[in-house]
Design a protein around this motif. Structure first.
Motif, mmCIF file in Angstrom:
data_model
loop_
_atom_site.group_PDB
_atom_site.id
_atom_site.type_symbol
_atom_site.label_atom_id
_atom_site.label_comp_id
_atom_site.label_asym_id
_atom_site.label_seq_id
_atom_site.Cartn_x
_atom_site.Cartn_y
_atom_site.Cartn_z
ATOM 1 N N GLN A 114 -13.555 22.905 0.489
ATOM 2 C CA GLN A 114 -12.816 22.225 1.552
ATOM 3 C C GLN A 114 -13.650 21.119 2.174
ATOM 4 O OE1 GLN A 114 -9.450 23.009 2.379
ATOM 5 N NE2 GLN A 114 -9.742 20.978 3.270
ATOM 6 N N ASN A 115 -14.950 21.370 2.348
ATOM 7 C CA ASN A 115 -15.855 20.338 2.862
ATOM 8 C C ASN A 115 -15.917 19.140 1.908
ATOM 9 O OD1 ASN A 115 -16.441 21.861 5.096
ATOM 10 N ND2 ASN A 115 -18.422 22.587 4.355
ATOM 11 N N ILE A 116 -15.960 19.446 0.615
ATOM 12 C CA ILE A 116 -15.996 18.375 -0.392
ATOM 13 C C ILE A 116 -14.715 17.558 -0.345
ATOM 14 C CG2 ILE A 116 -15.954 17.927 -2.886
ATOM 15 C CD1 ILE A 116 -17.814 20.392 -3.176
ATOM 16 N N GLU A 117 -13.578 18.244 -0.289
ATOM 17 C CA GLU A 117 -12.286 17.547 -0.262
ATOM 18 C C GLU A 117 -12.154 16.676 0.979
ATOM 19 O OE1 GLU A 117 -7.808 18.718 -1.629
ATOM 20 O OE2 GLU A 117 -8.815 20.093 -0.245
ATOM 21 N N ASN A 118 -12.519 17.226 2.124
ATOM 22 C CA ASN A 118 -12.467 16.450 3.374
ATOM 23 C C ASN A 118 -13.437 15.272 3.320
ATOM 24 O OD1 ASN A 118 -10.599 18.269 4.377
ATOM 25 N ND2 ASN A 118 -12.111 19.453 5.530
ATOM 26 N N GLY A 119 -14.611 15.512 2.722
ATOM 27 C CA GLY A 119 -15.637 14.477 2.659
ATOM 28 C C GLY A 119 -15.227 13.304 1.796
ATOM 29 N N TYR A 120 -14.681 13.575 0.611
ATOM 30 C CA TYR A 120 -14.332 12.462 -0.267
ATOM 31 C C TYR A 120 -13.142 11.686 0.283
ATOM 32 C CZ TYR A 120 -10.028 13.509 -2.931
ATOM 33 O OH TYR A 120 -8.724 13.692 -3.311
ATOM 34 N N LYS A 121 -12.206 12.372 0.961
ATOM 35 C CA LYS A 121 -11.069 11.676 1.570
ATOM 36 C C LYS A 121 -11.543 10.758 2.699
ATOM 37 C CE LYS A 121 -7.484 15.051 0.447
ATOM 38 N NZ LYS A 121 -6.535 16.052 0.984
ATOM 39 N N LEU A 122 -12.515 11.236 3.477
ATOM 40 C CA LEU A 122 -13.064 10.416 4.558
ATOM 41 C C LEU A 122 -13.796 9.210 3.996
ATOM 42 C CD1 LEU A 122 -13.806 9.845 7.496
ATOM 43 C CD2 LEU A 122 -15.766 11.399 7.228
ATOM 44 N N GLN A 123 -14.606 9.413 2.953
ATOM 45 C CA GLN A 123 -15.351 8.298 2.354
ATOM 46 C C GLN A 123 -14.398 7.261 1.771
ATOM 47 O OE1 GLN A 123 -18.629 7.580 2.377
ATOM 48 N NE2 GLN A 123 -18.922 9.351 3.704
ATOM 49 N N TYR A 124 -13.311 7.725 1.153
ATOM 50 C CA TYR A 124 -12.361 6.769 0.589
ATOM 51 C C TYR A 124 -11.610 6.026 1.695
ATOM 52 C CZ TYR A 124 -8.735 4.692 -2.269
ATOM 53 O OH TYR A 124 -7.908 3.786 -2.877
ATOM 54 N N LYS A 125 -11.313 6.718 2.773
ATOM 55 C CA LYS A 125 -10.665 6.077 3.923
ATOM 56 C C LYS A 125 -11.560 4.982 4.498
ATOM 57 C CE LYS A 125 -8.564 7.181 8.413
ATOM 58 N NZ LYS A 125 -9.436 6.383 9.283
ATOM 59 N N LEU A 126 -12.854 5.280 4.619
ATOM 60 C CA LEU A 126 -13.801 4.288 5.132
ATOM 61 C C LEU A 126 -13.903 3.095 4.195
ATOM 62 C CD1 LEU A 126 -16.660 6.659 6.384
ATOM 63 C CD2 LEU A 126 -15.009 5.405 7.787
ATOM 64 N N PHE A 127 -13.861 3.366 2.894
ATOM 65 C CA PHE A 127 -13.913 2.283 1.915
ATOM 66 C C PHE A 127 -12.676 1.389 2.029
ATOM 67 C CE2 PHE A 127 -12.517 0.912 -2.386
ATOM 68 C CZ PHE A 127 -13.470 -0.072 -2.587
ATOM 69 N N ARG A 128 -11.521 1.991 2.175
ATOM 70 C CA ARG A 128 -10.281 1.212 2.267
ATOM 71 C C ARG A 128 -10.226 0.395 3.554
ATOM 72 N NH1 ARG A 128 -5.257 3.082 2.220
ATOM 73 N NH2 ARG A 128 -4.521 1.457 0.804
ATOM 74 N N GLU A 129 -10.917 0.860 4.577
ATOM 75 C CA GLU A 129 -10.924 0.136 5.857
ATOM 76 C C GLU A 129 -12.026 -0.909 5.916
ATOM 77 O OE1 GLU A 129 -11.334 3.226 8.699
ATOM 78 O OE2 GLU A 129 -9.202 3.816 8.641
ATOM 79 N N SER A 130 -12.903 -0.906 4.919
ATOM 80 C CA SER A 130 -14.015 -1.864 4.910
ATOM 81 C C SER A 130 -13.532 -3.218 4.429
ATOM 82 C CB SER A 130 -15.139 -1.359 3.998
ATOM 83 O OG SER A 130 -14.737 -1.410 2.642
ATOM 84 N N GLN A 131 -14.433 -4.185 4.473
ATOM 85 C CA GLN A 131 -14.101 -5.562 4.071
ATOM 86 C C GLN A 131 -14.537 -5.858 2.636
ATOM 87 O OE1 GLN A 131 -12.324 -7.489 6.212
ATOM 88 N NE2 GLN A 131 -12.332 -5.632 7.479
ATOM 89 N N HIS A 132 -14.855 -4.846 1.882
ATOM 90 C CA HIS A 132 -15.382 -5.052 0.535
ATOM 91 C C HIS A 132 -14.417 -4.525 -0.525
ATOM 92 C CE1 HIS A 132 -19.154 -6.103 2.435
ATOM 93 N NE2 HIS A 132 -19.138 -4.967 3.091
ATOM 94 N N GLY A 133 -14.462 -5.172 -1.684
ATOM 95 C CA GLY A 133 -13.732 -4.676 -2.845
ATOM 96 C C GLY A 133 -12.228 -4.692 -2.722
ATOM 97 N N GLU A 134 -11.652 -5.780 -2.210
ATOM 98 C CA GLU A 134 -10.201 -5.839 -2.030
ATOM 99 C C GLU A 134 -9.463 -5.697 -3.355
ATOM 100 O OE1 GLU A 134 -8.719 -5.660 0.754
ATOM 101 O OE2 GLU A 134 -10.535 -5.832 1.961
ATOM 102 N N ASN A 135 -9.951 -6.347 -4.411
ATOM 103 C CA ASN A 135 -9.303 -6.248 -5.721
ATOM 104 C C ASN A 135 -9.357 -4.823 -6.253
ATOM 105 O OD1 ASN A 135 -8.707 -8.986 -5.748
ATOM 106 N ND2 ASN A 135 -10.593 -9.533 -6.826
ATOM 107 N N ILE A 136 -10.509 -4.178 -6.046
ATOM 108 C CA ILE A 136 -10.670 -2.799 -6.508
ATOM 109 C C ILE A 136 -9.720 -1.881 -5.750
ATOM 110 C CG2 ILE A 136 -12.277 -0.854 -6.641
ATOM 111 C CD1 ILE A 136 -14.516 -2.943 -6.916
ATOM 112 N N LYS A 137 -9.622 -2.070 -4.434
ATOM 113 C CA LYS A 137 -8.720 -1.248 -3.624
ATOM 114 C C LYS A 137 -7.298 -1.359 -4.117
ATOM 115 C CE LYS A 137 -11.405 -2.113 0.558
ATOM 116 N NZ LYS A 137 -11.376 -2.765 1.873
ATOM 117 N N ALA A 138 -6.866 -2.582 -4.382
ATOM 118 C CA ALA A 138 -5.489 -2.812 -4.822
ATOM 119 C C ALA A 138 -5.210 -2.114 -6.147
ATOM 120 C CB ALA A 138 -5.224 -4.312 -4.931
ATOM 121 N N LYS A 139 -6.154 -2.197 -7.075
ATOM 122 C CA LYS A 139 -5.970 -1.581 -8.385
ATOM 123 C C LYS A 139 -5.956 -0.054 -8.283
ATOM 124 C CE LYS A 139 -8.063 -5.393 -10.993
ATOM 125 N NZ LYS A 139 -9.213 -5.807 -11.821
ATOM 126 N N ILE A 140 -6.857 0.493 -7.454
ATOM 127 C CA ILE A 140 -6.899 1.945 -7.272
ATOM 128 C C ILE A 140 -5.610 2.425 -6.625
ATOM 129 C CG2 ILE A 140 -8.023 3.830 -6.046
ATOM 130 C CD1 ILE A 140 -10.652 2.342 -6.343
#
Length: 241
Positions: free
Chosen positions: A203-229
């Motif tokens: 559960q910690n792993i699942e919560n952790g990876y979802k949080l990290q991905y949320k932070l990535f999507r909210e960041s200013q980096h990798g817009e093309n990668i975000k769109a493709k994912i």
């Protein structure tokens, strides 16, 4: 008198007081990229000693280029990346390594049965195998096919050309899993706490990876990668939902 300092690749790399020459290109220090110094000057060899050690341990051939590509395809937090780097370079203080320094009996902090090597702690431990089975099922759902995690995948990550940008998500999950396994181990060793149950750790792993991905999507980096994912995962922004 020539005060030049030749390092590693003496035929292609030359450093003086204010300039560096790489592959016959004379560049001022301020314009030299850090990665150029790191990979060309400090790591010019095709295969670092740590990879040779891993090949002896895992009895397989390992591509250093692929490992570098995997590290470049990372959207994790810095702590997770640092742990991953230490594992790859065999710079982690496992109990077996501490035992050589007289600081441990060498046994795994989670199962207290086997010697705690990097392979044991992050893959072979009976307390951890169930976690990777759950993670494996999660990845299978994401890539929409049966996916089997090997110890090489866990140690180095994934660079599968068939699933393209989904490598980012899979490696995010693998990095996060190793991070929480390491945190759990340290909580037992240094915090004198009970080892987390398989359900709690996953559960910690699942919560952790979802949080990290949320932070990535909210960041200013990798817009093309975000769109493709997002397209592959069927994720829509709230405003387009």
């Amino acid at each position: 008198m020539d005060n030049s300092n030749y390092i590693q690749n003496c035929k292609t790399t030359k450093i003086t007081y204010d300039r560096i020459t790489i592959n016959n290109s004379d560049i001022a220090f301020k314009k030299v990229k850090t990665k150029e110094i790191y990979f060309h000057c400090l790591y010019p060899i095709k295969k670092p000693k740590c990879i040779e050690a891993w090949e002896n341990i895992l009895h397989c051939e390992i591509s250093w280029d692929d490992i570098c590509k995997i590290m470049n395809k990372s959207i994790q937090g810095n702590k997770q990346k640092q742990l991953h780097w230490k594992i790859i370079h065999r710079a982690l203080y496992s109990e077996v390594r501490l035992a050589k320094m007289g600081k441990s009996n060498g046994f795994c902090q989670l199962c207290n049965i086997a010697q705690e090597t990097i392979c044991h702690l992050f893959f072979n431990c009976i307390k951890i195998r169930i976690i990777w089975n759950k993670v494996q099922n999660l990845i299978s759902e994401i890539v929409n096919r049966n996916f089997v995690l090997s110890i090489e995948n866990v140690i180095f990550g994934i660079n599968d050309k068939e699933i393209k940008v989904l490598n980012y998500i899979i490696n995010l999950i693998i990095y996060e899993s190793k991070w929480h396994i390491w945190k759990n181990r340290n909580a037992v060793k240094y915090g004198h706490k009970e080892c987390l149950s398989e359900e709690a750790l996953y559960q910690n792993i699942e919560n952790g990876y979802k949080l990290q991905y949320k932070l990535f999507r909210e960041s200013q980096h990798g817009e093309n990668i975000k769109a493709k994912i997002d397209e592959l995962l069927g994720i829509l922004d709230e405003e387009n939902a």
